[in-house]
Design a protein around this motif. Sequence first.
Motif, PDB file in Angstrom:
ATOM      1  N   ILE A 552       8.426  -8.875 -51.585  1.00 62.50           N
ATOM      2  CA  ILE A 552       9.221 -10.000 -50.930  1.00 62.50           C
ATOM      3  C   ILE A 552       8.588 -11.461 -50.367  1.00 62.50           C
ATOM      4  CG2 ILE A 552      11.607  -9.689 -50.062  1.00 62.50           C
ATOM      5  CD1 ILE A 552      11.244  -6.660 -51.366  1.00 62.50           C
TER       6      ILE A 552
ATOM      7  N   GLY B 376      13.377 -11.837 -45.983  1.00 64.08           N
ATOM      8  CA  GLY B 376      12.341 -11.098 -46.540  1.00 64.08           C
ATOM      9  C   GLY B 376      10.869 -11.734 -45.964  1.00 64.08           C
ATOM     10  N   VAL B 523      18.315 -11.624 -51.438  1.00 64.05           N
ATOM     11  CA  VAL B 523      16.688 -10.450 -51.239  1.00 64.05           C
ATOM     12  C   VAL B 523      16.824  -9.220 -50.668  1.00 64.05           C
ATOM     13  CG1 VAL B 523      14.496 -11.141 -49.609  1.00 64.05           C
ATOM     14  CG2 VAL B 523      15.646 -12.960 -51.313  1.00 64.05           C
TER      15      VAL B 523
END
Lengths: 563, 563
Positions: A552, B376, B523
């Motif tokens: 991520i 992230g 995210v």
Amino acid sequence: MPSYVIGVDFGTESGRAVVIDVADGRELGSSVYPYANGVIDKTLPAPDDDVRLAPEWALQDPDDYLRTFQQAIPAAIAAAGVDAASIIGVGVDFTACTMLPARADGTPLAAVPQFRRNPHAWVKLWKHHAAQPEADRINQVARERGEAWLPMYGGKISSEWFYSKALQILDEAPEIYDAADRFIEAADWVVWRLTGVETRNSCTAGYKAIWSKQDGFPGSGYFAALDPRFANVVDEKMYRDVVSIGDKAGELSEEAAAWTGLRPGTAVAVANVDAHVSVPAATVTEPGRMVIVMGTSNCHMVLGERIAPVQGMCGVVEDGILPGLFGYEAGQSGVGDIFAWFVDNLVPAEYFEQAARDGIDVHEALEREAAKLTAGQSGLLALDWMNGNRSVLVDVDLSGMILGATLATRAPEVYRSLIEATAFGTRMIVESLEEAGVPVNDIVACGGLPHKNKLLMQIYADVTGREISVAASTQTPALGSAMWAAVAAGAVAGGYDDIKQATAAMATLRDEHYLPDAAAAAVYDRLYAEYKTLHDYFGRGANDAMKRLRAIRDRALEGAARG
Amino acid sequence: MPSYVIGVDFGTESGRAVVIDVADGRELGSSVYPYANGVIDKTLPAPDDDVRLAPEWALQDPDDYLRTFQQAIPAAIAAAGVDAASIIGVGVDFTACTMLPARADGTPLAAVPQFRRNPHAWVKLWKHHAAQPEADRINQVARERGEAWLPMYGGKISSEWFYSKALQILDEAPEIYDAADRFIEAADWVVWRLTGVETRNSCTAGYKAIWSKQDGFPGSGYFAALDPRFANVVDEKMYRDVVSIGDKAGELSEEAAAWTGLRPGTAVAVANVDAHVSVPAATVTEPGRMVIVMGTSNCHMVLGERIAPVQGMCGVVEDGILPGLFGYEAGQSGVGDIFAWFVDNLVPAEYFEQAARDGIDVHEALEREAAKLTAGQSGLLALDWMNGNRSVLVDVDLSGMILGATLATRAPEVYRSLIEATAFGTRMIVESLEEAGVPVNDIVACGGLPHKNKLLMQIYADVTGREISVAASTQTPALGSAMWAAVAAGAVAGGYDDIKQATAAMATLRDEHYLPDAAAAAVYDRLYAEYKTLHDYFGRGANDAMKRLRAIRDRALEGAARG
């Protein structure tokens, strides 16, 4: 007449020459040459500094190694105040795998005008990490083919190692690959430069180029499966005659004698690696005693009578550390680095101010506060993977964790938990070795940390349940190289006939031993059980959160880069 | 003629009186009285300061509350520059459960000479945590008996709540227990002092004393099972007639009029709690809109049409927030406290220096750096339990965790991950409510944090996927109390007949709304999945490492204390 030897330790930023007394291992003089071109990781050196390097690249200039001989050796002799004629041998140790392409006569391709603007012509330093795609291929193909050597390397070859780097040259610069008559460890290359004799030492061959005394190198079928052009990399670009650690590589050439001020014909030992050469310098020549080189990272070495696959080793190599024994090597990729990261990024001003008032280093100030705590008192438990995990999980994509924080948690408690985490990581390695039948009865520490941080040493003793001694020398690599030089010279020339004799005479421990404290050890047994559970939970697939977070993050960074 | 109301907000360190315009909710003047005896947690006040308090104790002096009326109300009126005769009502809100033992006439036992040297005679402040053994007993007996009310309180009663504190008095000071005609919330006690009328408000009765409109208080069989002497605690020491929020408690007595400068006969609203009174002050009077009071901790409140057990609620109480609706309350025990802990203990000097250069707070400096990152990008994930977990796990023994650290991790990244962790904790509460059928369509934030930290607000919107608005008032408790005062006065006296009308006129939002960003929300969905896995792993018994570490720590601390 007294005899002396010289050890030359090639580090990441500089080369160090030390003059040692053969009789007792005393250091008489030393000199450091900081590499003019240091670590090359942005652009090539001038006048080619318009050539930019990609991220993860790390190169060096082979001329810096020669300048180390030319400058540091004469300066060390002068500092020692000894007669150069009484110096009977030279030994070198090097970072590894640090490798370069060369002509058949030893000329580095970086010195050939038509290639010098190609980054692949230069020395690839150990921490050149741009060959990960090649390492991935090397591992995948080895797994698919069930290569028997893979388990001896913890099941995974690093991007730092020899074939990863060689294959990257083939992939990205086939013209350099073709032009190279040799791919060679810088360790062996500098010995070649000193003696005019090309050798391959069993240490780097074994740990970095997948050589074994029994089976030699991997077969050409394996290499062909990586790339058909790579099939004969050993015969075309390397050298099959691997020479054992402890042998004499050759004698000093006239040219090298002129560089250094030493006598032509002086014995030169087969090259070695900085960590491995520290083992006898830390007094260890027998199985059962682990040597840990403790610094930015930890390197663990222990000798065994037999070969056994141990999970997550960096490697196990016969003659890799001492002739006639199997050298087991494991490692922790972040230790001092983690403490430094914490101090640089998460320690408030008050500890720096206190350290300044007391005229001590901030690490010492934190250690002093941390030493006031008993085992378990911080309530914290960390995983020491801020720089990945080398042993026993062999996984660069893991990351660090700190658990147990409360609003009462203070910086010295975190500092202590980080020390403890690295100690747990070492215990994991010790237990893995013992489970595989490789005994670890006690530990000798060397490197930068043991001389600075007594709390750390005591915690390692308490956590591992083993007595820890400390090597007397603060320069074990250079001392070890000098000891091997004395063996290369031999008793007849005033040295020793084998490393055991050299060790008995030249290597000593500090008069300072750390014994496990029973009460602390009992608490650490409980904390280690927690560490182990989380180690396996995050490290062996039950929860791959660390890898997903990294993925991520990488995607977010790409997005940020695109703007 | 314009009408005004006064809200009095009794906090932990001080009491605040605010004069509000009934027409539009404008704050016209305010005054703060810092309690002379503050939080009493070391010794009783002089001349009894030889009486030392045990750890975890936190008391207050009831006279400080009266001095708040006597000093802050006249000063606020003066600051507002209004005619005291045009003030039509007074409302109060209080911390809770903050309770005291009193005589039948309202005299606090702390004011009775024969008892004042007994700490149990004083006010037990909400954060008095010494009644944990009693709370444990309360929970164990309730579980054993299958008490139906337990699930409505997240399955666990806190040591902060009413019966824990009352039972501690019985356990440790039966003479105080016997001498007390009343145990009463300080909220209700101050209203009693203003009006001469004893009331029990439905908010504290419901959330802290396990009262429900349907079933009343727990039965005497339950209390007898705790201690036979405790069987009739409700009838002997309390008051069964609980009065709903929004009612008028009574009218200002001559004595209280003289204290405050207000007219005798001025309407006084039923007492309330600081968090709950903020709901209408944040414009919310209907189901589906969550109000979060964000400060050192978070308090989440939402109104529902029906009662439903929701895991880990602090409580669900009919008439607990607004008459005719079920008030759901949840909480996070560490939010601003966690950011403050990080800043105080793990942030290096450079951020303080940068903040000083820019003339901003260090939190603002860290926020500015953290805001440069995208969701992230830090690679970090934290569990926000440095002060335990109130909802939905209801477990004070949990602790904090930070995962994903690398040698590249910097302080602003950790700061951001801590903000994100508290946002994930809020999302866990929102999802628990919705799974139980209590909708949360959008969020209104109030308290200290929303006005200071825009990044935090945006992250909460992105993580929860809900629009977040911010209450215009920075003093929602005092405003809310004043709104209830306007309702207590009624339209006939220039106020309002119900809280909806008062809210429409007096409460407003800032012109600043945070909408979820789709990319960031995507995210955060992935990061929240990781959070949830670890939340359950460490919080629901799969790995009780946090509790074991705490037990090991406590034993180490005991050992250290013994020397």
